[in-house]
Scaffold this active site. Structure first.
Site, PDB file in Angstrom:
ATOM      1  N   LYS A  10      77.578  79.966   6.384  1.00 38.09           N
ATOM      2  CA  LYS A  10      77.707  79.462   7.751  1.00 38.09           C
ATOM      3  C   LYS A  10      78.704  80.268   8.595  1.00 38.09           C
ATOM      4  O   LYS A  10      79.477  81.069   8.063  1.00 38.09           O
ATOM      5  CB  LYS A  10      78.114  77.989   7.704  1.00 38.09           C
ATOM      6  CG  LYS A  10      77.037  77.097   7.070  1.00 38.09           C
ATOM      7  CD  LYS A  10      77.484  75.647   7.070  1.00 38.09           C
ATOM      8  CE  LYS A  10      76.418  74.729   6.503  1.00 38.09           C
ATOM      9  NZ  LYS A  10      76.863  73.314   6.536  1.00 38.09           N
ATOM     10  N   PHE A  58      76.037  63.009  13.616  1.00 39.83           N
ATOM     11  CA  PHE A  58      76.646  64.340  13.577  1.00 39.83           C
ATOM     12  C   PHE A  58      75.695  65.464  13.995  1.00 39.83           C
ATOM     13  O   PHE A  58      76.087  66.637  14.028  1.00 39.83           O
ATOM     14  CB  PHE A  58      77.196  64.645  12.175  1.00 39.83           C
ATOM     15  CG  PHE A  58      76.145  64.604  11.089  1.00 39.83           C
ATOM     16  CD1 PHE A  58      75.301  65.688  10.864  1.00 39.83           C
ATOM     17  CD2 PHE A  58      76.019  63.482  10.276  1.00 39.83           C
ATOM     18  CE1 PHE A  58      74.340  65.666   9.865  1.00 39.83           C
ATOM     19  CE2 PHE A  58      75.061  63.445   9.272  1.00 39.83           C
ATOM     20  CZ  PHE A  58      74.220  64.542   9.069  1.00 39.83           C
ATOM     21  N   ARG A  86      74.187  74.106  -6.026  1.00 46.24           N
ATOM     22  CA  ARG A  86      74.887  72.916  -5.536  1.00 46.24           C
ATOM     23  C   ARG A  86      76.218  72.740  -6.268  1.00 46.24           C
ATOM     24  O   ARG A  86      77.220  72.372  -5.665  1.00 46.24           O
ATOM     25  CB  ARG A  86      73.991  71.685  -5.644  1.00 46.24           C
ATOM     26  CG  ARG A  86      72.743  71.912  -4.767  1.00 46.24           C
ATOM     27  CD  ARG A  86      72.073  70.726  -4.208  1.00 46.24           C
ATOM     28  NE  ARG A  86      72.872  69.778  -3.481  1.00 46.24           N
ATOM     29  CZ  ARG A  86      73.155  69.851  -2.178  1.00 46.24           C
ATOM     30  NH1 ARG A  86      72.741  70.873  -1.459  1.00 46.24           N
ATOM     31  NH2 ARG A  86      73.836  68.901  -1.593  1.00 46.24           N
ATOM     32  N   THR A  92      80.206  68.249  -0.128  1.00 45.81           N
ATOM     33  CA  THR A  92      80.053  68.563   1.294  1.00 45.81           C
ATOM     34  C   THR A  92      81.403  68.577   2.006  1.00 45.81           C
ATOM     35  O   THR A  92      81.675  69.448   2.823  1.00 45.81           O
ATOM     36  CB  THR A  92      79.109  67.541   1.962  1.00 45.81           C
ATOM     37  OG1 THR A  92      77.861  67.556   1.269  1.00 45.81           O
ATOM     38  CG2 THR A  92      78.873  67.872   3.421  1.00 45.81           C
ATOM     39  N   ARG A 103      83.256  75.555  -1.477  1.00 40.54           N
ATOM     40  CA  ARG A 103      83.800  74.760  -0.364  1.00 40.54           C
ATOM     41  C   ARG A 103      85.287  74.476  -0.535  1.00 40.54           C
ATOM     42  O   ARG A 103      86.037  74.481   0.442  1.00 40.54           O
ATOM     43  CB  ARG A 103      82.995  73.478  -0.188  1.00 40.54           C
ATOM     44  CG  ARG A 103      81.618  73.766   0.417  1.00 40.54           C
ATOM     45  CD  ARG A 103      80.802  72.519   0.579  1.00 40.54           C
ATOM     46  NE  ARG A 103      79.566  72.775   1.307  1.00 40.54           N
ATOM     47  CZ  ARG A 103      78.428  72.171   1.042  1.00 40.54           C
ATOM     48  NH1 ARG A 103      78.358  71.258   0.075  1.00 40.54           N
ATOM     49  NH2 ARG A 103      77.350  72.453   1.745  1.00 40.54           N
ATOM     50  N   ASN A 113      81.893  73.783   6.655  1.00 41.93           N
ATOM     51  CA  ASN A 113      82.003  73.735   5.196  1.00 41.93           C
ATOM     52  C   ASN A 113      81.405  74.951   4.480  1.00 41.93           C
ATOM     53  O   ASN A 113      80.991  74.860   3.330  1.00 41.93           O
ATOM     54  CB  ASN A 113      81.443  72.421   4.648  1.00 41.93           C
ATOM     55  CG  ASN A 113      79.959  72.252   4.886  1.00 41.93           C
ATOM     56  OD1 ASN A 113      79.291  73.124   5.435  1.00 41.93           O
ATOM     57  ND2 ASN A 113      79.424  71.119   4.459  1.00 41.93           N
ATOM     58  N   HIS A 116      75.423  76.174   3.126  1.00 39.22           N
ATOM     59  CA  HIS A 116      74.346  75.184   3.002  1.00 39.22           C
ATOM     60  C   HIS A 116      73.544  75.591   1.781  1.00 39.22           C
ATOM     61  O   HIS A 116      73.348  76.773   1.524  1.00 39.22           O
ATOM     62  CB  HIS A 116      73.440  75.208   4.237  1.00 39.22           C
ATOM     63  CG  HIS A 116      72.117  74.519   4.009  1.00 39.22           C
ATOM     64  ND1 HIS A 116      71.928  73.179   4.265  1.00 39.22           N
ATOM     65  CD2 HIS A 116      70.935  74.985   3.509  1.00 39.22           C
ATOM     66  CE1 HIS A 116      70.672  72.861   3.944  1.00 39.22           C
ATOM     67  NE2 HIS A 116      70.053  73.944   3.485  1.00 39.22           N
TER      68      HIS A 116
END
Length: 137
Positions: A10, A58, A86, A92, A103, A113, A116
């Site tokens: 991100k 959000f 994951r 998250t 993260r 964060n 994705h």
């Protein structure tokens, strides 16, 4: 079982210049990057990609964040790629993420964060198809 999954690095992680460190986490844990591109999402693309969250409170902030700068989208391949990705990402909310996860190490907040990742094989298939043509990997 060998699987494919989508990962997005991100805008916050690109601003911090930690893309290489994040990719190294994937590769050193048995996930191969088989396709990758850097792009700047349009509002329409971000809204379509995150359409499942359209009614969530959000959503607007998520879209604004995802179009705030470039992202790196990747197809990762490896044994149990969805679950492994994951696990590597962590929770998250980076405050709840285990030490040593992407993260926990690179994210600022539940909104910014860093990454994705697809949450199921079915979603991985759909998310990969959103960004990549089959000929790209």
């Amino acid at each position: 079982m060998k699987q494919r999954t989508l990962s997005i690095i991100k805008p916050d992680a690109l601003k911090k210049k930690v893309v290489g460190k994040i990719i190294d986490r994937f590769e050193s844990n048995g996930l191969e990057v088989i396709a990758m591109k850097r792009l700047h999402l349009s509002v329409k693309d971000a809204e379509n990609f995150y359409a499942i969250h359209r009614e969530r409170p959000f959503f607007k902030d998520l879209i604004e964040f995802m179009v705030s700068g470039p992202v790196v989208v990747m197809v990762l391949e490896g044994k149990d790629a969805v679950a492994k990705n994951r696990d590597l990402m962590g929770a998250t909310d980076p405050k709840l993420a285990q030490k040593g996860t992407i993260r926990a190490d690179f994210a600022e907040s539940i909104d910014a964060n860093a990454v994705h990742g697809s949450d199921s094989l079915e979603n991985a298939h759909n998310e990969i198809a959103f960004f990549f043509a089959t000929r790209e990997f």
